[in-house]
Design a protein around this motif. Structure first.
Motif, mmCIF file in Angstrom:
data_model
loop_
_atom_site.group_PDB
_atom_site.id
_atom_site.type_symbol
_atom_site.label_atom_id
_atom_site.label_comp_id
_atom_site.label_asym_id
_atom_site.label_seq_id
_atom_site.Cartn_x
_atom_site.Cartn_y
_atom_site.Cartn_z
ATOM 1 N N GLY A 193 21.183 10.266 -1.550
ATOM 2 C CA GLY A 193 22.389 10.541 -1.739
ATOM 3 C C GLY A 193 23.391 9.942 -0.760
ATOM 4 N N ALA A 194 24.752 9.823 -1.048
ATOM 5 C CA ALA A 194 25.605 9.250 -0.241
ATOM 6 C C ALA A 194 26.149 10.308 0.969
ATOM 7 C CB ALA A 194 26.834 8.824 -1.083
ATOM 8 N N ALA A 195 26.113 11.639 0.554
ATOM 9 C CA ALA A 195 26.798 12.367 1.586
ATOM 10 C C ALA A 195 25.967 12.476 2.908
ATOM 11 C CB ALA A 195 27.027 13.823 1.200
ATOM 12 N N PRO A 196 24.515 12.645 2.698
ATOM 13 C CA PRO A 196 23.879 12.781 3.971
ATOM 14 C C PRO A 196 23.745 11.418 4.712
ATOM 15 C CG PRO A 196 22.420 13.026 1.942
ATOM 16 C CD PRO A 196 23.865 13.129 1.586
ATOM 17 N N ALA A 197 23.738 10.314 3.645
ATOM 18 C CA ALA A 197 23.638 8.960 4.526
ATOM 19 C C ALA A 197 24.969 8.761 5.283
ATOM 20 C CB ALA A 197 23.525 7.917 3.371
ATOM 21 N N LYS A 198 26.082 9.119 4.926
ATOM 22 C CA LYS A 198 27.423 8.935 5.534
ATOM 23 C C LYS A 198 27.218 9.825 6.667
ATOM 24 C CE LYS A 198 32.573 9.177 4.403
ATOM 25 N NZ LYS A 198 32.994 10.431 4.643
ATOM 26 N N THR A 199 26.972 10.946 6.880
ATOM 27 C CA THR A 199 26.657 11.792 7.923
ATOM 28 C C THR A 199 25.803 11.240 8.943
ATOM 29 O OG1 THR A 199 27.011 13.728 6.724
ATOM 30 C CG2 THR A 199 25.938 14.044 9.024
ATOM 31 N N LEU A 200 24.456 10.703 8.673
ATOM 32 C CA LEU A 200 23.641 10.060 9.624
ATOM 33 C C LEU A 200 24.139 8.860 10.030
ATOM 34 C CD1 LEU A 200 20.026 10.730 8.506
ATOM 35 C CD2 LEU A 200 21.093 11.591 10.465
ATOM 36 N N ILE A 201 24.821 8.102 9.190
ATOM 37 C CA ILE A 201 25.346 6.732 9.649
ATOM 38 C C ILE A 201 26.317 6.993 10.641
ATOM 39 C CG2 ILE A 201 26.867 4.685 8.940
ATOM 40 C CD1 ILE A 201 25.422 4.534 6.288
ATOM 41 N N ALA A 202 27.213 7.918 10.698
ATOM 42 C CA ALA A 202 28.298 8.341 11.834
ATOM 43 C C ALA A 202 27.550 8.798 12.957
ATOM 44 C CB ALA A 202 29.021 9.588 11.079
ATOM 45 N N ILE A 203 26.384 9.657 12.914
ATOM 46 C CA ILE A 203 25.566 10.052 14.045
ATOM 47 C C ILE A 203 24.777 8.821 14.590
ATOM 48 C CG2 ILE A 203 23.587 11.280 14.773
ATOM 49 C CD1 ILE A 203 24.527 13.471 12.595
ATOM 50 N N PHE A 204 24.346 7.945 13.847
ATOM 51 C CA PHE A 204 23.840 6.556 14.434
ATOM 52 C C PHE A 204 24.706 5.799 14.907
ATOM 53 C CE2 PHE A 204 22.236 2.473 14.404
ATOM 54 C CZ PHE A 204 20.895 2.380 14.528
ATOM 55 N N ASP A 205 25.941 5.326 14.381
ATOM 56 C CA ASP A 205 26.817 4.388 14.852
ATOM 57 C C ASP A 205 27.364 5.014 16.299
ATOM 58 O OD1 ASP A 205 26.249 3.016 12.839
ATOM 59 O OD2 ASP A 205 28.084 3.255 11.523
ATOM 60 N N ARG A 206 27.601 6.398 16.432
ATOM 61 C CA ARG A 206 28.213 6.821 17.450
ATOM 62 C C ARG A 206 27.465 6.403 18.767
ATOM 63 N NH1 ARG A 206 31.253 11.406 18.853
ATOM 64 N NH2 ARG A 206 31.381 11.874 16.721
ATOM 65 N N ASP A 207 25.919 6.309 18.482
ATOM 66 C CA ASP A 207 24.873 5.987 19.429
ATOM 67 C C ASP A 207 24.937 4.537 19.750
ATOM 68 O OD1 ASP A 207 22.547 6.369 20.786
ATOM 69 O OD2 ASP A 207 22.096 8.133 19.552
ATOM 70 N N TRP A 208 24.995 3.681 18.590
ATOM 71 C CA TRP A 208 24.657 2.376 18.483
ATOM 72 C C TRP A 208 26.064 1.660 19.184
ATOM 73 C CZ3 TRP A 208 20.778 -0.524 17.084
ATOM 74 C CH2 TRP A 208 21.022 -2.122 16.870
ATOM 75 N N ASN A 209 27.316 2.390 19.250
ATOM 76 C CA ASN A 209 28.272 1.425 19.682
ATOM 77 C C ASN A 209 28.738 2.265 20.875
ATOM 78 O OD1 ASN A 209 28.654 -0.269 17.371
ATOM 79 N ND2 ASN A 209 29.469 1.453 16.075
ATOM 80 N N GLY A 210 27.796 3.350 21.495
ATOM 81 C CA GLY A 210 28.117 4.001 22.546
ATOM 82 C C GLY A 210 27.961 3.632 23.759
ATOM 83 N N PRO A 211 27.975 4.362 24.923
ATOM 84 C CA PRO A 211 27.539 3.900 26.210
ATOM 85 C C PRO A 211 26.245 4.158 26.880
ATOM 86 C CG PRO A 211 28.891 6.115 26.182
ATOM 87 C CD PRO A 211 28.644 5.782 24.961
ATOM 88 N N ALA A 256 16.063 7.923 9.503
ATOM 89 C CA ALA A 256 16.416 6.326 9.027
ATOM 90 C C ALA A 256 17.299 6.623 7.893
ATOM 91 C CB ALA A 256 14.921 5.665 8.660
ATOM 92 N N VAL A 257 18.279 5.467 7.918
ATOM 93 C CA VAL A 257 19.176 5.352 6.908
ATOM 94 C C VAL A 257 19.082 4.020 6.228
ATOM 95 C CG1 VAL A 257 21.388 5.925 5.841
ATOM 96 C CG2 VAL A 257 20.990 6.824 8.292
ATOM 97 N N ALA A 258 18.705 3.976 4.850
ATOM 98 C CA ALA A 258 18.626 2.662 4.210
ATOM 99 C C ALA A 258 20.091 2.476 3.435
ATOM 100 C CB ALA A 258 17.358 2.760 3.507
ATOM 101 N N ASP A 259 20.696 1.467 3.615
ATOM 102 C CA ASP A 259 21.938 1.035 2.972
ATOM 103 C C ASP A 259 22.917 2.405 3.176
ATOM 104 O OD1 ASP A 259 20.891 -1.373 2.349
ATOM 105 O OD2 ASP A 259 19.790 -0.572 0.544
#
Ligand SMILES: *[C@@H]1O[C@H](CO)[C@@H](O)[C@H](O)[C@H]1NC(C)=O
Ligand SMILES: CC(=O)N[C@H]1CO[C@H](CO)[C@@H](O)[C@@H]1O
Ligand SMILES: CC(=O)N[C@H]1CO[C@H](CO)[C@@H](O)[C@@H]1O
Length: 414
Positions: A379-397, A348-351
């Motif tokens: 920390g911002a760095a791990p959140a940024k990485t996990l958000i990228a992983i999540f968003d690829r899924d969320w917006n993916g096929p 999970a990523v909060a904000d």
């Protein structure tokens, strides 16, 4: 050689730890398993097999592993990992593997093979008898300085056919805390006496454990400070002075302000196995977040579509500010693989600054009677990485938004 470089070489020579690439003294790294022939795989995020191999090959004192089960296949990507483990054991590094009893028979081939290697000791924790759950955790602690924890089972499919998220944490005190949780269960496996363990569990620790109140400072390659602490389940099978997962997770959700991104294989507040009933804690925190105006985005696996879980997920999806999607991965080009091609990650990523990576699904039993473990990070760095992983899924096929009043057939799993 220019004087600066000569000075640098000299410094490196007297500071061997700093000179070792990929191994700063206190480091945090997200690790991803990518199912082959999918769009997944975040650039710059290491894959599970090379991380495991590196951790094992660098071991010089001991390796402790908690494994739900072990499942290998000839020519699989897990084989080199097991070979590396055996090679370190033969070189004199003691390896302790703690496994679950209920699923132990399914690991027979790998266990028989590992058992004939000197310096490898396997114990079985009868969690079913003790609490009615299983040892579901998957983690590894190397030399009391390096931890891997995440959704990856010791299963060849978890390296190449399942989407998984884990974390590697290099920090002595963090690893000591994990080892203390491991030792607690390791002793219980030798003598499954819960009242005795409960008495020992309140004895003060011989070191300062990393907890929610006393996290460690880690480096994640960026400039921002990053703090982390481990958390464990269930309360009856861990020392009292480590942080429990459920309240920590609830606090993380309660602290969210804008966006909450959650990916878990399964999620339900309906207690369906064991005693039937309602598990309110996480559910209330999620609904409360949405009502505060937090955008709650949840991805579950298509394996979560069975009933009554599908009805529960629809009850979440019915609320404003909560969107639930399920993912369905395309089949492997090799044909149908049982118990694979699924999103098994639990994070999970909060904000944009708060992260949880764990081993348990979000159901009552995983927090109350099943052995699980996780890492919480600010920390911002791990959140940024996990958000990228999540968003690829969320917006993916591969995802479908769950709508109320629809019925989604569960997939074939095996
Ligand atoms: C949903 O979130 C918005 C802010 O994003 C908020 O204004 C609204 O009250 C929330 N809706 C409900 C029904 O909670
Ligand atoms: C550290 C340790 O236990 N080493 C042992 C590994 O196995 C060999 C062979 O059985 C023993 O000789 C070592 O003592
Ligand atoms: C909070 C909670 O539900 N605790 C339960 C966890 O499971 C044990 C059995 O292992 C119950 O006795 C507790 O009441």
């Amino acid at each position: 050689m220019p004087r600066v470089l000569a000075g640098l070489a000299c410094m490196l020579a007297v500071a061997p730890v700093a000179a070792r690439p990929n191994l700063p003294p206190s480091h945090f790294q997200i690790v991803e398993s990518v199912p082959e022939a999918t769009i997944y795989g975040e650039p710059g995020v290491p894959r599970t097999q090379p991380v495991w191999l590196q951790m094992i090959r660098q071991a010089s004192q001991r390796i402790d592993i908690a494994a739900f089960y072990i499942s290998d296949q000839p020519g699989s990507p897990l084989k080199p990992v097991l070979d590396a483990l055996a090679a370190r054991a033969r070189a004199g590094v003691p390896v302790r593997i703690l496994m679950d009893q209920s699923f132990f028979k399914d690991s027979a081939d790998s266990v028989d093979w590992l058992r004939q290697v000197p310096n490898i000791t396997i114990r079985v924790l009868p969690v079913d008898t003790l609490t009615g759950g299983v040892l579901h955790a998957k983690y590894m602690v190397v030399d009391g300085r390096s931890v891997f924890v995440g959704s990856q089972n010791w299963d060849w499919r978890a390296l190449s056919q399942i989407h998984e998220i884990g974390a590697r944490i290099d920090n002595h005190r963090f690893a000591q805390t994990f080892d203390a949780a491991f030792d607690f269960d390791w002793q219980l496996a030798a003598k499954p006496d819960l009242p005795k363990a409960a008495r020992e569990g309140v004895e003060p620790p011989p070191f300062a454990p990393v907890t929610e109140q006393d996290p460690v400072l880690l480096d994640a390659g960026g400039n921002d400070p990053l703090t982390a602490f481990p958390a464990f389940s269930p309360p009856s099978l861990m020392p009292r002075w480590v942080t429990a997962e459920q309240p920590a997770l609830v606090r993380m959700i309660e602290a969210s302000r804008h966006v909450l991104r959650i990916q878990v294989m399964t999620l339900s507040a309906l207690r369906h196995y064991g005693p039937r009933g309602w598990w309110p804690e996480l559910d209330t925190a999620l609904r409360d977040a949405a009502a505060r105006g937090v955008q709650v985005r949840i991805i579950v696996a298509d394996w979560a579509l069975h009933e009554p879980m599908q009805s529960y997920l629809q009850s979440l999806a019915a609320l404003p500010n909560i969107t639930v999607k399920f993912s369905h991965l395309p089949p492997s080009p090799r044909g149908f693989i049982p118990y694979a091609r699924v999103e098994h990650a639990k994070y999970a990523v909060a904000d944009d600054d708060s992260v949880y990576i764990g081993t348990g699904n979000w159901e009552w039993s995983y927090f109350n009677n099943t052995v699980d473990a996780s890492v919480f990070v600010h920390g911002a760095a791990p959140a940024k990485t996990l958000i990228a992983i999540f968003d690829r899924d969320w917006n993916g096929p591969y995802v479908t938004t769950i709508k109320t009043g629809q019925h989604y057939p569960p997939p074939r799993t095996h």
